[in-house]
Design a protein around this motif. Sequence first.
Motif, PDB file in Angstrom:
ATOM      1  N   ILE A   1       0.869  -1.074   0.173  1.00 46.04           N
ATOM      2  CA  ILE A   1       0.009  -0.031   0.193  1.00 46.04           C
ATOM      3  C   ILE A   1       0.893   1.272  -0.066  1.00 46.04           C
ATOM      4  O   ILE A   1       1.730   1.006   0.957  1.00 46.04           O
ATOM      5  N   VAL A   2       0.486   2.149  -0.918  1.00 50.57           N
ATOM      6  CA  VAL A   2       1.547   3.375  -1.151  1.00 50.57           C
ATOM      7  C   VAL A   2       0.509   4.691  -0.837  1.00 50.57           C
ATOM      8  O   VAL A   2      -0.779   4.584  -1.240  1.00 50.57           O
ATOM      9  N   ILE A   3       1.102   5.512   0.104  1.00 53.45           N
ATOM     10  CA  ILE A   3       0.360   6.658   0.699  1.00 53.45           C
ATOM     11  C   ILE A   3       0.988   7.795   0.291  1.00 53.45           C
ATOM     12  O   ILE A   3       2.140   7.959   0.729  1.00 53.45           O
ATOM     13  N   THR A   4       0.377   8.726  -0.265  1.00 54.68           N
ATOM     14  CA  THR A   4       0.965   9.995  -0.312  1.00 54.68           C
ATOM     15  C   THR A   4      -0.226  11.249  -0.096  1.00 54.68           C
ATOM     16  O   THR A   4      -1.323  10.869   0.342  1.00 54.68           O
ATOM     17  N   ALA A   5       0.136  12.524  -0.245  1.00 49.33           N
ATOM     18  CA  ALA A   5      -0.973  13.373  -0.120  1.00 49.33           C
ATOM     19  C   ALA A   5      -1.874  13.343  -0.936  1.00 49.33           C
ATOM     20  O   ALA A   5      -2.877  13.945  -0.739  1.00 49.33           O
ATOM     21  N   LYS A   6      -1.620  12.733  -2.328  1.00 44.87           N
ATOM     22  CA  LYS A   6      -2.771  12.822  -3.281  1.00 44.87           C
ATOM     23  C   LYS A   6      -3.647  11.708  -2.973  1.00 44.87           C
ATOM     24  O   LYS A   6      -4.293  11.334  -3.761  1.00 44.87           O
ATOM     25  N   GLY A   7      -3.246  10.665  -2.176  1.00 46.99           N
ATOM     26  CA  GLY A   7      -4.087   9.470  -1.941  1.00 46.99           C
ATOM     27  C   GLY A   7      -3.377   8.545  -1.340  1.00 46.99           C
ATOM     28  O   GLY A   7      -2.300   8.148  -1.206  1.00 46.99           O
ATOM     29  N   ALA A   8      -4.140   7.169  -1.696  1.00 50.27           N
ATOM     30  CA  ALA A   8      -3.546   5.875  -1.191  1.00 50.27           C
ATOM     31  C   ALA A   8      -4.067   4.723  -2.292  1.00 50.27           C
ATOM     32  O   ALA A   8      -5.009   4.822  -2.696  1.00 50.27           O
ATOM     33  N   VAL A   9      -3.260   3.622  -2.514  1.00 48.88           N
ATOM     34  CA  VAL A   9      -3.444   2.741  -3.548  1.00 48.88           C
ATOM     35  C   VAL A   9      -2.656   1.477  -3.100  1.00 48.88           C
ATOM     36  O   VAL A   9      -1.912   1.328  -2.361  1.00 48.88           O
ATOM     37  N   ILE A  10      -3.324   0.394  -3.325  1.00 52.94           N
ATOM     38  CA  ILE A  10      -2.703  -0.999  -3.362  1.00 52.94           C
ATOM     39  C   ILE A  10      -1.994  -0.941  -4.698  1.00 52.94           C
ATOM     40  O   ILE A  10      -2.588  -1.009  -5.720  1.00 52.94           O
ATOM     41  N   ALA A  11      -0.687  -0.898  -4.469  1.00 50.17           N
ATOM     42  CA  ALA A  11       0.127  -1.145  -5.925  1.00 50.17           C
ATOM     43  C   ALA A  11       0.436  -2.435  -6.374  1.00 50.17           C
ATOM     44  O   ALA A  11       1.349  -3.109  -6.404  1.00 50.17           O
ATOM     45  N   ARG A  12      -0.689  -3.086  -6.868  1.00 46.72           N
ATOM     46  CA  ARG A  12      -0.905  -4.042  -7.633  1.00 46.72           C
ATOM     47  C   ARG A  12      -1.753  -3.921  -8.795  1.00 46.72           C
ATOM     48  O   ARG A  12      -2.675  -3.541  -9.077  1.00 46.72           O
ATOM     49  N   PRO A  13      -0.830  -3.790 -10.096  1.00 50.50           N
ATOM     50  CA  PRO A  13       0.652  -4.170 -10.222  1.00 50.50           C
ATOM     51  C   PRO A  13       1.169  -3.011  -9.693  1.00 50.50           C
ATOM     52  O   PRO A  13       0.666  -1.771  -9.232  1.00 50.50           O
ATOM     53  N   PRO A  14       2.581  -2.940  -9.546  1.00 47.91           N
ATOM     54  CA  PRO A  14       3.286  -2.028  -8.585  1.00 47.91           C
ATOM     55  C   PRO A  14       3.379  -0.721  -9.250  1.00 47.91           C
ATOM     56  O   PRO A  14       3.472   0.387  -8.817  1.00 47.91           O
ATOM     57  N   GLU A  15       3.030  -0.386 -10.785  1.00 51.49           N
ATOM     58  CA  GLU A  15       3.180   0.830 -11.430  1.00 51.49           C
ATOM     59  C   GLU A  15       1.884   1.559 -11.088  1.00 51.49           C
ATOM     60  O   GLU A  15       2.050   2.864 -11.245  1.00 51.49           O
ATOM     61  N   ARG A  16       0.856   0.982 -10.087  1.00 52.58           N
ATOM     62  CA  ARG A  16      -0.080   1.918  -9.721  1.00 52.58           C
ATOM     63  C   ARG A  16       0.377   2.921  -8.571  1.00 52.58           C
ATOM     64  O   ARG A  16      -0.399   3.896  -8.432  1.00 52.58           O
ATOM     65  N   ALA A  17       1.374   2.603  -8.163  1.00 54.77           N
ATOM     66  CA  ALA A  17       2.060   3.615  -7.313  1.00 54.77           C
ATOM     67  C   ALA A  17       2.197   4.776  -7.751  1.00 54.77           C
ATOM     68  O   ALA A  17       1.957   5.991  -7.274  1.00 54.77           O
ATOM     69  N   ARG A  18       2.366   4.894  -9.201  1.00 59.33           N
ATOM     70  CA  ARG A  18       2.750   6.259 -10.090  1.00 59.33           C
ATOM     71  C   ARG A  18       1.399   7.258  -9.988  1.00 59.33           C
ATOM     72  O   ARG A  18       1.276   8.205 -10.365  1.00 59.33           O
ATOM     73  N   GLU A  19       0.246   6.493  -9.802  1.00 58.18           N
ATOM     74  CA  GLU A  19      -1.020   7.291  -9.797  1.00 58.18           C
ATOM     75  C   GLU A  19      -1.000   8.481  -8.716  1.00 58.18           C
ATOM     76  O   GLU A  19      -1.758   9.096  -8.932  1.00 58.18           O
ATOM     77  N   ILE A  20      -0.301   8.062  -7.755  1.00 62.95           N
ATOM     78  CA  ILE A  20      -0.584   9.067  -6.551  1.00 62.95           C
ATOM     79  C   ILE A  20       0.713   9.803  -6.407  1.00 62.95           C
ATOM     80  O   ILE A  20       0.715  10.516  -5.412  1.00 62.95           O
TER      81      ILE A  20
END
Length: 114
Positions: A94-113
Motif C-alpha cells: 500500500i502506497v500513501i501520499t498527500a494525493k491518496g492511497a493505492v494498493i500497488a498491484r501492479p506496482p506501477e499503480r504507485a505512480r497514480e498518486i
Amino acid sequence: MKATIWHNPRCSKSRSALAILEETPGVEVEIIDYLKTQPTHGEIAAVFQTAGIAPHDALRKGEAVVKEIGLDTSDDAAILNAMAAHPILIERPIVITAKGAVIARPPERAREIL
C-alpha cells in the motif's frame, strides 16, 4: 513529496513498488514493514477510506489465518479487526501520499498518486 509504503520485503510486488518510489525524483520514501510495525485498526481503516476501498477488497483471502480464525470474509468490521491482529491479511503493498492511497498491484499503480 513524501510517500509511505506498507512494505513486505519478502514480496516481489512490494519490492517493485518500492523501487518505483525510490527511483522517482523528489520522492522521500518512508518504509513501514507492516508485519513488524503493525498498523492499528484505526490506521488501517483510515488508509482504506483514503484509497476508497472496502476492507474485503484489500483482504488476502488465501492466507491460512483466514481459515484458522474462521474469518467471515463478507464482514468488513470483522476483517478490520482481523487485519489489526494479523497484518499478513492486508494486501500489499500500500502506497500513501498527500494525493491518496493505492494498493500497488501492479506496482506501477504507485505512480497514480505521485
